[in-house]
Structure formats: C-alpha cells, structure tokens
Design an enzyme around this catalytic site. Structure first.
Site, mmCIF file in Angstrom:
data_model
loop_
_atom_site.group_PDB
_atom_site.id
_atom_site.type_symbol
_atom_site.label_atom_id
_atom_site.label_comp_id
_atom_site.label_asym_id
_atom_site.label_seq_id
_atom_site.Cartn_x
_atom_site.Cartn_y
_atom_site.Cartn_z
ATOM 1 N N GLY A 42 0.761 -1.251 0.000
ATOM 2 C CA GLY A 42 0.000 0.000 0.000
ATOM 3 C C GLY A 42 0.783 1.288 0.000
ATOM 4 N N GLU A 99 3.986 4.053 6.202
ATOM 5 C CA GLU A 99 2.729 3.320 6.042
ATOM 6 C C GLU A 99 1.743 4.139 5.225
ATOM 7 O OE1 GLU A 99 1.101 0.796 6.021
ATOM 8 O OE2 GLU A 99 1.194 -0.437 7.808
ATOM 9 N N ASP A 100 0.832 3.461 4.553
ATOM 10 C CA ASP A 100 -0.236 4.152 3.837
ATOM 11 C C ASP A 100 -1.311 4.646 4.814
ATOM 12 O OD1 ASP A 100 -1.021 1.563 4.502
ATOM 13 O OD2 ASP A 100 -1.679 1.022 2.491
ATOM 14 N N ASP A 103 -4.973 2.006 10.751
ATOM 15 C CA ASP A 103 -6.399 1.755 10.946
ATOM 16 C C ASP A 103 -6.585 1.238 12.376
ATOM 17 O OD1 ASP A 103 -9.079 1.280 10.247
ATOM 18 O OD2 ASP A 103 -8.658 -0.659 9.356
ATOM 19 N N THR A 104 -6.539 -0.064 12.601
ATOM 20 C CA THR A 104 -6.634 -0.577 13.976
ATOM 21 C C THR A 104 -5.353 -0.323 14.759
ATOM 22 O OG1 THR A 104 -5.781 -2.744 13.354
ATOM 23 C CG2 THR A 104 -8.169 -2.456 13.247
ATOM 24 N N GLY A 105 -4.235 -0.147 14.052
ATOM 25 C CA GLY A 105 -2.927 0.021 14.706
ATOM 26 C C GLY A 105 -2.174 -1.293 14.855
HETATM 27 P P1 5GP Z 1 -4.178 -1.831 10.667
HETATM 28 O O1 5GP Z 1 -3.293 -2.985 11.016
HETATM 29 O O2 5GP Z 1 -3.763 -0.526 11.251
HETATM 30 O O3 5GP Z 1 -5.629 -2.166 10.974
HETATM 31 O O4 5GP Z 1 -4.228 -1.724 9.115
HETATM 32 C C1 5GP Z 1 -3.176 -1.387 8.362
HETATM 33 C C2 5GP Z 1 -3.347 -1.838 6.935
HETATM 34 O O5 5GP Z 1 -4.701 -2.158 6.588
HETATM 35 C C3 5GP Z 1 -2.963 -0.720 6.018
HETATM 36 O O6 5GP Z 1 -1.583 -0.715 5.782
HETATM 37 C C4 5GP Z 1 -3.796 -1.025 4.774
HETATM 38 O O7 5GP Z 1 -3.078 -1.917 3.952
HETATM 39 C C5 5GP Z 1 -5.035 -1.707 5.306
HETATM 40 N N1 5GP Z 1 -6.147 -0.739 5.411
HETATM 41 C C6 5GP Z 1 -6.673 -0.212 6.523
HETATM 42 N N2 5GP Z 1 -7.657 0.664 6.243
HETATM 43 C C7 5GP Z 1 -7.759 0.674 4.899
HETATM 44 C C8 5GP Z 1 -8.591 1.407 3.982
HETATM 45 O O8 5GP Z 1 -9.454 2.234 4.313
HETATM 46 N N3 5GP Z 1 -8.371 1.154 2.658
HETATM 47 C C9 5GP Z 1 -7.455 0.255 2.222
HETATM 48 N N4 5GP Z 1 -7.354 0.098 0.900
HETATM 49 N N5 5GP Z 1 -6.645 -0.417 3.051
HETATM 50 C C10 5GP Z 1 -6.805 -0.213 4.370
#
Ligand code: 5GP
Length: 176
Positions: A42, A99-100, A103-105
């Site tokens: 991403g 990071e792109d 979201d949850t962290g």
């Molecule tokens: P986390 O582990 O913080 O929940 O998520 C991180 C990863 O989830 C990001 O690097 C991304 O790849 C994916 N992600 C989370 N939210 C989104 C979103 O709104 N759109 C997309 N395309 N990917 C997301």
C-alpha cells in the site's frame, strides 16, 4: 464493473501535504543516515513521492517490507504476516517506517515490536492516513498526512482486492 468513487484528497492536496512532510523529515534527519522502510504494497506510491521531497542533506536508503494484514476483504484479521523482509540489517540505524494508513494500529504495533528486536538507533512512523475511529492499539505516529473518518479508502497505492492502487487521488468507494 466499476464502482462510484468520491474524491477525498485530490492529487494536488496529496502533493502539497507530502511536500510538507518531506520538509519536516529533512529537517529532523539533516546530516544523518536514514533508512526509509516502505511497507508494501500500500505505501509504494506514498514512499516514492515522499522520498523525492526529502532533500540531499539526508543520507537516505530505502528498504521494502512486504506485509499482509488483510485477505481480499476490508476487515483486519489481526494477523500480520511478513511476506518479504528487509535486505540489510538496521542495527544502529535511524529507521522511518512509511505506512499508507494506520487503521486498527495492529500492523504498526507489530512492526515496531519486530524492529525493536533488531536494535536500530531509533524507529519512527510516518503514515499518510490515520483512521482513529477504528483504533484497537494506540501507536505513535510521528509524521502524519491526514486524519480521516471511518471510510474504506482506495487509490494512491491503496487497494480494494488489489484494484485501484493506480488512482492518483484518494477516493471512497460509494455504491449506495
Ligand atoms: P491496521 O493494522 O492498522 O488495521 O491496518 C493497516 C493496513 O490495513 C494498512 O496498511 C492497509 O493496507 C489496510 N487498510 C486499513 N484501512 C484501509 C482502507 O481504508 N483502505 C485500504 N485500501 N486499506 C486499508
């Protein structure tokens, strides 16, 4: 089949914000070595743009880390799998994880733990987007592009089942 996409950030807005982040990072790491870690897939577009606005005062090296946290869906599984590791040691190096979106962290928290075991001089986080409504673990974001509402966003490297990474803007899929 194509989806309706509403623009959240135009390519001009992204470029403007990324330039500011690049200036901040250039200032913070001036006359130092820095390893920029692009978290695949991403953040490949963001990292490419960010790297080009970090100026030559920073002795920059770029590494790629393959991480898979989702399947084909839009919900985190909570499981972070390393699909491709760094090619060189980061021991005694300053590291900036790019990071792109946080979201949850869970992904960043896992990567910070992993990287700490490799004894870098420092590890910081740069994320283009942050979705605080979905936080499950609080993680420090040292450089942040934009805070967003709880939307699933695509474009500028971000996908939906591998699609839309090529869009030059960040959009929200709206099929209502
Ligand atoms: P986390 O582990 O913080 O929940 O998520 C991180 C990863 O989830 C990001 O690097 C991304 O790849 C994916 N992600 C989370 N939210 C989104 C979103 O709104 N759109 C997309 N395309 N990917 C997301």
């Amino acid at each position: 089949m194509s989806d309706n996409l509403a623009t959240l950030f135009s390519s001009e807005q992204l470029a403007e914000r990324v330039t500011v982040l690049g200036a901040e990072i250039s200032e913070a790491y001036a006359n130092q070595k820095l390893v920029l870690v692009c978290v695949l897939k991403g953040s490949f577009v963001f990292t490419a743009d960010l790297a080009r606005v970090i100026d030559e005062r920073v002795n920059l090296r770029i590494e790629f880390l393959g991480v898979q946290s989702y399947g084909e869906g839009t919900e985190s599984t909570g499981v972070v799998q390393i699909t491709q590791d760094l090619t060189k040691s980061i021991e005694d190096e300053h590291v900036l994880i790019v990071e792109d979106i946080v979201d949850t962290g869970l992904t960043i928290s896992h990567l910070l733990e992993l990287f700490k075991t490799r004894k870098p001089a420092s590890v910081k986080v740069c994320s283009l987007l942050h979705k605080p409504a979905r936080t499950r673990i609080d993680v420090p974001i040292d450089y942040l592009g934009f805070t967003i509402e709880d939307h699933f966003v695509v474009g500028y490297g971000l996908d939906w089942a591998q699609r839309y990474r090529n869009l030059p803007f960040i959009g929200v899929v709206d099929n209502e």
